[in-house]
Write a protein that holds these residues in place. Structure first.
Motif, PDB file in Angstrom:
ATOM      1  N   TYR A   1       0.834  -1.201   0.000  1.00 30.36           N
ATOM      2  CA  TYR A   1       0.000   0.000   0.000  1.00 30.36           C
ATOM      3  C   TYR A   1       0.870   1.253   0.000  1.00 30.36           C
ATOM      4  O   TYR A   1       0.616   2.210  -0.736  1.00 30.36           O
ATOM      5  CB  TYR A   1      -0.904  -0.030   1.228  1.00 30.36           C
ATOM      6  CG  TYR A   1      -2.125   0.847   1.134  1.00 30.36           C
ATOM      7  CD1 TYR A   1      -3.221   0.454   0.388  1.00 30.36           C
ATOM      8  CD2 TYR A   1      -2.191   2.046   1.817  1.00 30.36           C
ATOM      9  CE1 TYR A   1      -4.361   1.242   0.315  1.00 30.36           C
ATOM     10  CE2 TYR A   1      -3.318   2.852   1.757  1.00 30.36           C
ATOM     11  CZ  TYR A   1      -4.405   2.442   1.000  1.00 30.36           C
ATOM     12  OH  TYR A   1      -5.522   3.234   0.931  1.00 30.36           O
ATOM     13  N   ALA A   2       1.917   1.255   0.825  1.00 26.99           N
ATOM     14  CA  ALA A   2       2.832   2.399   0.869  1.00 26.99           C
ATOM     15  C   ALA A   2       3.528   2.591  -0.477  1.00 26.99           C
ATOM     16  O   ALA A   2       3.648   3.723  -0.975  1.00 26.99           O
ATOM     17  CB  ALA A   2       3.864   2.202   1.976  1.00 26.99           C
TER      18      ALA A   2
ATOM     19  N   ILE B   1       1.036   3.974  -2.992  1.00 30.75           N
ATOM     20  CA  ILE B   1       0.776   5.394  -2.755  1.00 30.75           C
ATOM     21  C   ILE B   1       1.912   6.240  -3.306  1.00 30.75           C
ATOM     22  O   ILE B   1       1.695   7.260  -3.969  1.00 30.75           O
ATOM     23  CB  ILE B   1       0.579   5.648  -1.248  1.00 30.75           C
ATOM     24  CG1 ILE B   1      -0.789   5.120  -0.809  1.00 30.75           C
ATOM     25  CG2 ILE B   1       0.682   7.125  -0.915  1.00 30.75           C
ATOM     26  CD1 ILE B   1      -0.996   5.115   0.682  1.00 30.75           C
TER      27      ILE B   1
ATOM     28  N   LEU C   1       0.004   6.925  -6.833  1.00 27.61           N
ATOM     29  CA  LEU C   1      -0.911   8.021  -6.522  1.00 27.61           C
ATOM     30  C   LEU C   1      -0.597   9.314  -7.272  1.00 27.61           C
ATOM     31  O   LEU C   1      -1.523  10.049  -7.638  1.00 27.61           O
ATOM     32  CB  LEU C   1      -0.918   8.274  -5.011  1.00 27.61           C
ATOM     33  CG  LEU C   1      -2.300   8.557  -4.413  1.00 27.61           C
ATOM     34  CD1 LEU C   1      -3.247   7.397  -4.683  1.00 27.61           C
ATOM     35  CD2 LEU C   1      -2.181   8.799  -2.917  1.00 27.61           C
TER      36      LEU C   1
ATOM     37  N   THR D   1      -4.802   1.055  -3.263  1.00 26.45           N
ATOM     38  CA  THR D   1      -4.637   2.514  -3.189  1.00 26.45           C
ATOM     39  C   THR D   1      -5.704   3.263  -3.973  1.00 26.45           C
ATOM     40  O   THR D   1      -5.699   4.496  -3.967  1.00 26.45           O
ATOM     41  CB  THR D   1      -3.248   2.937  -3.698  1.00 26.45           C
ATOM     42  OG1 THR D   1      -3.043   2.442  -5.032  1.00 26.45           O
ATOM     43  CG2 THR D   1      -2.152   2.404  -2.789  1.00 26.45           C
TER      44      THR D   1
ATOM     45  N   GLN E   1      -7.169   5.897  -1.960  1.00 29.59           N
ATOM     46  CA  GLN E   1      -6.487   7.181  -1.865  1.00 29.59           C
ATOM     47  C   GLN E   1      -6.597   7.999  -3.152  1.00 29.59           C
ATOM     48  O   GLN E   1      -6.169   9.157  -3.182  1.00 29.59           O
ATOM     49  CB  GLN E   1      -5.017   6.955  -1.491  1.00 29.59           C
ATOM     50  CG  GLN E   1      -4.827   6.310  -0.142  1.00 29.59           C
ATOM     51  CD  GLN E   1      -5.509   7.091   0.974  1.00 29.59           C
ATOM     52  OE1 GLN E   1      -5.635   8.311   0.908  1.00 29.59           O
ATOM     53  NE2 GLN E   1      -5.958   6.389   1.995  1.00 29.59           N
ATOM     54  N   ASP E   2      -7.154   7.431  -4.205  1.00 35.91           N
ATOM     55  CA  ASP E   2      -7.566   8.226  -5.369  1.00 35.91           C
ATOM     56  C   ASP E   2      -8.942   8.827  -5.116  1.00 35.91           C
ATOM     57  O   ASP E   2      -9.270   9.899  -5.630  1.00 35.91           O
ATOM     58  CB  ASP E   2      -7.612   7.359  -6.631  1.00 35.91           C
ATOM     59  CG  ASP E   2      -6.231   6.964  -7.118  1.00 35.91           C
ATOM     60  OD1 ASP E   2      -5.419   7.869  -7.332  1.00 35.91           O
ATOM     61  OD2 ASP E   2      -5.965   5.763  -7.245  1.00 35.91           O
TER      62      ASP E   2
ATOM     63  N   GLN F   1      -5.017  15.785   6.704  1.00 37.32           N
ATOM     64  CA  GLN F   1      -5.362  15.886   5.287  1.00 37.32           C
ATOM     65  C   GLN F   1      -5.827  17.297   4.941  1.00 37.32           C
ATOM     66  O   GLN F   1      -5.483  17.829   3.882  1.00 37.32           O
ATOM     67  CB  GLN F   1      -6.453  14.868   4.943  1.00 37.32           C
ATOM     68  CG  GLN F   1      -5.954  13.439   4.886  1.00 37.32           C
ATOM     69  CD  GLN F   1      -7.085  12.464   4.598  1.00 37.32           C
ATOM     70  OE1 GLN F   1      -7.995  12.309   5.403  1.00 37.32           O
ATOM     71  NE2 GLN F   1      -7.032  11.817   3.464  1.00 37.32           N
TER      72      GLN F   1
ATOM     73  N   ASN G   1      -0.945  14.020  -1.304  1.00 36.97           N
ATOM     74  CA  ASN G   1      -1.583  12.869  -0.666  1.00 36.97           C
ATOM     75  C   ASN G   1      -0.662  11.657  -0.684  1.00 36.97           C
ATOM     76  O   ASN G   1      -0.599  10.882   0.273  1.00 36.97           O
ATOM     77  CB  ASN G   1      -2.895  12.550  -1.386  1.00 36.97           C
ATOM     78  CG  ASN G   1      -3.835  11.706  -0.540  1.00 36.97           C
ATOM     79  OD1 ASN G   1      -4.086  12.014   0.620  1.00 36.97           O
ATOM     80  ND2 ASN G   1      -4.362  10.645  -1.124  1.00 36.97           N
ATOM     81  N   ALA G   2       0.071  11.496  -1.784  1.00 35.94           N
ATOM     82  CA  ALA G   2       1.012  10.379  -1.891  1.00 35.94           C
ATOM     83  C   ALA G   2       2.093  10.476  -0.826  1.00 35.94           C
ATOM     84  O   ALA G   2       2.444   9.485  -0.179  1.00 35.94           O
ATOM     85  CB  ALA G   2       1.640  10.359  -3.283  1.00 35.94           C
TER      86      ALA G   2
ATOM     87  N   PHE H   1       0.513   9.791   2.774  1.00 31.55           N
ATOM     88  CA  PHE H   1       0.115   8.417   3.050  1.00 31.55           C
ATOM     89  C   PHE H   1       1.237   7.406   2.837  1.00 31.55           C
ATOM     90  O   PHE H   1       1.154   6.287   3.346  1.00 31.55           O
ATOM     91  CB  PHE H   1      -1.125   8.051   2.229  1.00 31.55           C
ATOM     92  CG  PHE H   1      -2.390   8.484   2.902  1.00 31.55           C
ATOM     93  CD1 PHE H   1      -3.020   7.680   3.826  1.00 31.55           C
ATOM     94  CD2 PHE H   1      -2.930   9.730   2.640  1.00 31.55           C
ATOM     95  CE1 PHE H   1      -4.172   8.082   4.469  1.00 31.55           C
ATOM     96  CE2 PHE H   1      -4.082  10.160   3.272  1.00 31.55           C
ATOM     97  CZ  PHE H   1      -4.704   9.334   4.192  1.00 31.55           C
ATOM     98  N   THR H   2       2.280   7.785   2.114  1.00 35.89           N
ATOM     99  CA  THR H   2       3.447   6.908   2.065  1.00 35.89           C
ATOM    100  C   THR H   2       4.038   6.761   3.465  1.00 35.89           C
ATOM    101  O   THR H   2       4.320   5.649   3.932  1.00 35.89           O
ATOM    102  CB  THR H   2       4.519   7.468   1.113  1.00 35.89           C
ATOM    103  OG1 THR H   2       4.013   7.470  -0.226  1.00 35.89           O
ATOM    104  CG2 THR H   2       5.776   6.612   1.153  1.00 35.89           C
TER     105      THR H   2
END
Length: 397
Positions: free
Chosen positions: A55-56, A59, A63, A110, A113-114, A323, A338-339, A342-343
């Motif tokens: 996931y990281a 992102i 992302l 991810t 997160q979009d 955020q 955001n990338a 959240f990374t």
């Protein structure tokens, strides 16, 4: 800009919830997966670790494409990939294939997160905190209730059936998002390598971004250490099954419901104050679990549930406020901002999983509580020590 309809916001929240849930289904299922595939405790710990690491990575490397391509198309592509990977996971027969699919599954998830920056884009000025908070409620309920659902279905039908149902839910939700989402404008014409270079510039340019990412990252270490070891602890100490472990997710979900309130509060009194209050609540909630040894068994269960409500409320409130801070820096670079945020968050999640399992082996549950409390305190210190600085004028990125 017109206010997005309640139906559209609901669909966005639904999509965020089902997609992010995919990376958490495994946590209450770990004992079942370990028994079926004959995994060691270390092997079981690697499953959520690889998923969150994926996931990281997704992102960080996927992302930023949201600033370069239509988010609607990206969401559809990721939903199709995620559904296929969830289905493939249900057929895994050995650890190596499970770990590879877990990594890829995390990258595809991810799409959540979009969806969140899409909500910020669709929201009118002054309502972004509330709109993002509402969509984050879906995402956070997906994180927390995924454990409840997977624990119950896993114990009743099996862990493989849980992943098959998850594949169906993601496929259906992806189709619904494709129908209701409008096309999104492209904010950058930069090449992919250039986009990645600008991310380094954004990180260097904004102390606000760095503090937000690091503070939320430490909160994520605490969050992940708790949830990654809870099912194993309940099995070892109370002989409880996966369904019981998942039931504690209901308590955590009560905290997640406060996300819209946190967003509204950030719009009204400032995101800085909300982040500090959130980190303080996380720290106190974990510290309360040091009282477990002096309580009767039923009291211990109640305290764990109470602490879960408290630290989830604190973590989610802090996340929504962070955020809000980050998205306001450069609206045309929300995908990359955001990338970056959240990374770091999911590096914290991955570290929490691996550290939690190792600490549990060395110092049992009290060690996990110590790790989580310390992580929360570090996050609070970052928020308290961060001096308010004027926001640098946005560069053209």
């Amino acid at each position: 800009m017109n206010t997005p309809s309640r139906w559209l916001i609901f669909v966005l929240a639904l999509g965020a919830g089902f997609s992010v849930a995919a990376i958490y289904y495994a946590q209450p299922l770990l004992p079942l997966m370990g028994q079926d595939l004959r995994l060691s405790l270390t092997g079981m710990g690697l499953v959520p670790t690889l998923t969150q690491a994926g996931y990281a990575l997704g992102i960080l490397f996927l992302l930023p494409l949201g600033d370069r391509y239509d988010r609607r198309k990206l969401i559809l592509t990721k939903s199709a990939a995620l559904a296929l990977l969830l289905l493939a996971c249900s057929f895994c027969g050995q650890l190596h294939s499970l770990l590879v699919i877990s990594l890829l599954l995390g990258m595809a998830a991810t799409m959540a997160q979009d969806i969140v920056p899409a909500a910020a884009i669709l929201a009118p000025e002054g309502k972004q905190g509330k709109t993002v908070g509402t969509v984050m409620t879906g995402l956070l309920l997906g994180i927390l209730l995924s454990r409840t659902v997977s624990g119950f279905i896993g114990e009743t039908f099996g862990w493989r059936e849980m992943y098959q149902l998850a594949a169906i839910s993601v496929a259906l939700t992806g189709g619904l998002l494709w129908k209701v989402l409008p096309p999104f404008a492209v904010h950058s014409t930069l090449s992919y390598p250039s986009l990645m270079v600008t991310m380094a510039h954004l990180w260097q340019r904004y102390p606000v971004l760095r503090r937000a990412a690091l503070a939320q990252g430490f909160l994520s270490v605490a969050f992940s250490a708790f949830w990654s070891t809870l099912a194993i602890m309940l099995s070892d100490h109370y002989q409880m099954g996966s369904a019981a472990a998942g039931a504690f997710g209901i308590a955590g979900a009560a905290g997640a419901l406060a996300a819209p309130l946190a967003g509204h509060l950030a719009d009204r009194v400032g995101a800085q104050k909300v982040t500090q209050l959130g980190a303080l609540l996380v720290t106190i909630s974990f510290a309360l679990m040091f009282l477990l040894p002096v309580l009767p068994v039923q009291g211990q269960w109640l305290l764990i549930a109470f602490s879960a409500v408290g630290f989830d409320l604190g973590l989610q409130s802090s996340l929504v406020a962070h955020q809000n801070l980050v998205y306001s820096l450069e609206p045309q670079a929300r995908g990359r901002l955001n990338a970056l945020l959240f990374t770091v968050v999911f590096i914290g999640m991955a570290l929490g999983s691996v550290l939690g399992s190792q600490v549990y082996m060395l110092a049992n549950w009290n060690g996990v509580v110590t790790l989580a409390t310390l992580s929360g305190f570090i996050a609070l210190t970052i928020r308290r020590l961060g001096k308010r600085q004027p926001v640098t004028q946005p560069a053209k990125v």
